[in-house]
Design a protein around this motif. Structure first.
Motif, PDB file in Angstrom:
ATOM      1  N   ASP A   1       0.832  -1.202   0.000  1.00 48.37           N
ATOM      2  CA  ASP A   1       0.000   0.000   0.000  1.00 48.37           C
ATOM      3  C   ASP A   1       0.869   1.256   0.000  1.00 48.37           C
ATOM      4  N   LYS A   2       0.411   2.271  -0.720  1.00 46.48           N
ATOM      5  CA  LYS A   2       1.163   3.520  -0.854  1.00 46.48           C
ATOM      6  C   LYS A   2       1.458   4.166   0.494  1.00 46.48           C
ATOM      7  N   ILE A   3       0.550   4.091   1.432  1.00 44.39           N
ATOM      8  CA  ILE A   3       0.758   4.698   2.748  1.00 44.39           C
ATOM      9  C   ILE A   3       1.988   4.089   3.426  1.00 44.39           C
ATOM     10  N   ILE A   4       2.139   2.785   3.327  1.00 43.76           N
ATOM     11  CA  ILE A   4       3.314   2.115   3.906  1.00 43.76           C
ATOM     12  C   ILE A   4       4.550   2.409   3.070  1.00 43.76           C
ATOM     13  N   PHE A   5       4.416   2.310   1.745  1.00 47.22           N
ATOM     14  CA  PHE A   5       5.523   2.582   0.823  1.00 47.22           C
ATOM     15  C   PHE A   5       6.128   3.956   1.104  1.00 47.22           C
TER      16      PHE A   5
ATOM     17  N   ALA B   1      26.598  -4.137  -8.246  1.00 46.33           N
ATOM     18  CA  ALA B   1      25.263  -3.560  -8.432  1.00 46.33           C
ATOM     19  C   ALA B   1      24.232  -4.298  -7.584  1.00 46.33           C
ATOM     20  N   GLN B   2      24.315  -5.630  -7.562  1.00 40.49           N
ATOM     21  CA  GLN B   2      23.379  -6.408  -6.745  1.00 40.49           C
ATOM     22  C   GLN B   2      23.573  -6.123  -5.261  1.00 40.49           C
ATOM     23  N   ALA B   3      24.817  -5.968  -4.833  1.00 38.19           N
ATOM     24  CA  ALA B   3      25.086  -5.642  -3.428  1.00 38.19           C
ATOM     25  C   ALA B   3      24.517  -4.265  -3.082  1.00 38.19           C
ATOM     26  N   ILE B   4      24.660  -3.316  -3.992  1.00 34.61           N
ATOM     27  CA  ILE B   4      24.110  -1.974  -3.773  1.00 34.61           C
ATOM     28  C   ILE B   4      22.597  -2.044  -3.637  1.00 34.61           C
ATOM     29  N   ILE B   5      21.943  -2.715  -4.569  1.00 34.51           N
ATOM     30  CA  ILE B   5      20.483  -2.801  -4.559  1.00 34.51           C
ATOM     31  C   ILE B   5      19.969  -3.490  -3.295  1.00 34.51           C
ATOM     32  N   SER B   6      20.711  -4.444  -2.803  1.00 38.13           N
ATOM     33  CA  SER B   6      20.261  -5.148  -1.596  1.00 38.13           C
ATOM     34  C   SER B   6      20.196  -4.223  -0.388  1.00 38.13           C
ATOM     35  N   GLN B   7      20.869  -3.069  -0.458  1.00 41.77           N
ATOM     36  CA  GLN B   7      20.850  -2.111   0.649  1.00 41.77           C
ATOM     37  C   GLN B   7      19.794  -1.017   0.487  1.00 41.77           C
ATOM     38  N   ASP B   8      19.105  -0.998  -0.653  1.00 45.25           N
ATOM     39  CA  ASP B   8      18.059  -0.004  -0.890  1.00 45.25           C
ATOM     40  C   ASP B   8      16.919  -0.244   0.105  1.00 45.25           C
ATOM     41  N   PRO B   9      16.525   0.772   0.876  1.00 46.31           N
ATOM     42  CA  PRO B   9      15.432   0.586   1.843  1.00 46.31           C
ATOM     43  C   PRO B   9      14.132   0.078   1.212  1.00 46.31           C
ATOM     44  N   LEU B  10      13.872   0.412  -0.048  1.00 38.03           N
ATOM     45  CA  LEU B  10      12.661  -0.096  -0.695  1.00 38.03           C
ATOM     46  C   LEU B  10      12.743  -1.601  -0.904  1.00 38.03           C
ATOM     47  N   VAL B  11      13.938  -2.112  -1.131  1.00 38.47           N
ATOM     48  CA  VAL B  11      14.151  -3.555  -1.289  1.00 38.47           C
ATOM     49  C   VAL B  11      14.198  -4.223   0.075  1.00 38.47           C
ATOM     50  N   LYS B  12      14.985  -3.664   0.992  1.00 42.23           N
ATOM     51  CA  LYS B  12      15.146  -4.261   2.321  1.00 42.23           C
ATOM     52  C   LYS B  12      13.821  -4.408   3.065  1.00 42.23           C
ATOM     53  N   ASN B  13      12.894  -3.492   2.799  1.00 44.28           N
ATOM     54  CA  ASN B  13      11.612  -3.500   3.509  1.00 44.28           C
ATOM     55  C   ASN B  13      10.477  -4.110   2.698  1.00 44.28           C
ATOM     56  N   GLY B  14      10.819  -4.796   1.602  1.00 46.22           N
ATOM     57  CA  GLY B  14       9.816  -5.520   0.825  1.00 46.22           C
ATOM     58  C   GLY B  14       8.789  -4.645   0.148  1.00 46.22           C
ATOM     59  N   CYS B  15       9.169  -3.420  -0.222  1.00 48.20           N
ATOM     60  CA  CYS B  15       8.230  -2.480  -0.835  1.00 48.20           C
ATOM     61  C   CYS B  15       8.067  -2.677  -2.338  1.00 48.20           C
ATOM     62  N   VAL B  16       9.069  -3.275  -2.990  1.00 47.56           N
ATOM     63  CA  VAL B  16       9.061  -3.371  -4.447  1.00 47.56           C
ATOM     64  C   VAL B  16       9.481  -4.754  -4.933  1.00 47.56           C
ATOM     65  N   ASP B  17       8.981  -5.099  -6.096  1.00 45.86           N
ATOM     66  CA  ASP B  17       9.550  -6.159  -6.920  1.00 45.86           C
ATOM     67  C   ASP B  17      10.427  -5.430  -7.920  1.00 45.86           C
ATOM     68  N   TYR B  18      11.544  -6.025  -8.302  1.00 44.98           N
ATOM     69  CA  TYR B  18      12.435  -5.313  -9.218  1.00 44.98           C
ATOM     70  C   TYR B  18      13.199  -6.260 -10.119  1.00 44.98           C
ATOM     71  N   GLN B  19      13.706  -5.678 -11.186  1.00 43.51           N
ATOM     72  CA  GLN B  19      14.641  -6.338 -12.088  1.00 43.51           C
ATOM     73  C   GLN B  19      15.880  -5.468 -12.137  1.00 43.51           C
ATOM     74  N   LEU B  20      17.047  -6.087 -12.192  1.00 44.90           N
ATOM     75  CA  LEU B  20      18.307  -5.361 -12.294  1.00 44.90           C
ATOM     76  C   LEU B  20      18.968  -5.747 -13.608  1.00 44.90           C
ATOM     77  N   HIS B  21      19.364  -4.729 -14.381  1.00 42.70           N
ATOM     78  CA  HIS B  21      19.981  -4.958 -15.683  1.00 42.70           C
ATOM     79  C   HIS B  21      21.204  -4.071 -15.847  1.00 42.70           C
ATOM     80  N   GLU B  22      22.220  -4.588 -16.538  1.00 43.05           N
ATOM     81  CA  GLU B  22      23.302  -3.711 -16.986  1.00 43.05           C
ATOM     82  C   GLU B  22      22.789  -2.974 -18.217  1.00 43.05           C
TER      83      GLU B  22
END
Length: 88
Positions: free
Chosen positions: A13-17, A61-82
């Protein structure tokens, strides 16, 4: 240094996001300060967004993304590409 892109879609939900957006912005500012040339934003008409940044390798890049608060807190599904830039 190669460029990478995280393409994401929200999954809560946007309120939590929105509670994690300030931490995400601080995370991006830290990436900029460390020389990763990060840019972040969201799609104007549909949910989700993108983070563009430089990293030495896909592993970094994967290590960096793993530290993103949106990822760490389960807010997003994502794809990572070069991202291979053709014209600058």
């Amino acid at each position: 240094m190669p460029w990478f892109v995280k393409i994401e879609s929200g999954k809560i939900d946007k309120i939590i996001f929105d509670q994690y957006v300030p931490a995400h912005k601080a995370f991006v500012q830290d990436l900029i300060a460390k020389g990763h040339k990060a840019k972040t934003g969201y799609w104007a008409k549909m949910g989700g967004g993108m983070l563009l940044f430089e990293a030495a390798s896909l592993d970094e890049a994967q290590a960096i993304i793993s530290q993103d608060p949106l990822v760490k807190n389960g807010c997003v599904d994502y794809q990572l590409h070069e991202w291979k830039i053709v014209v600058e």
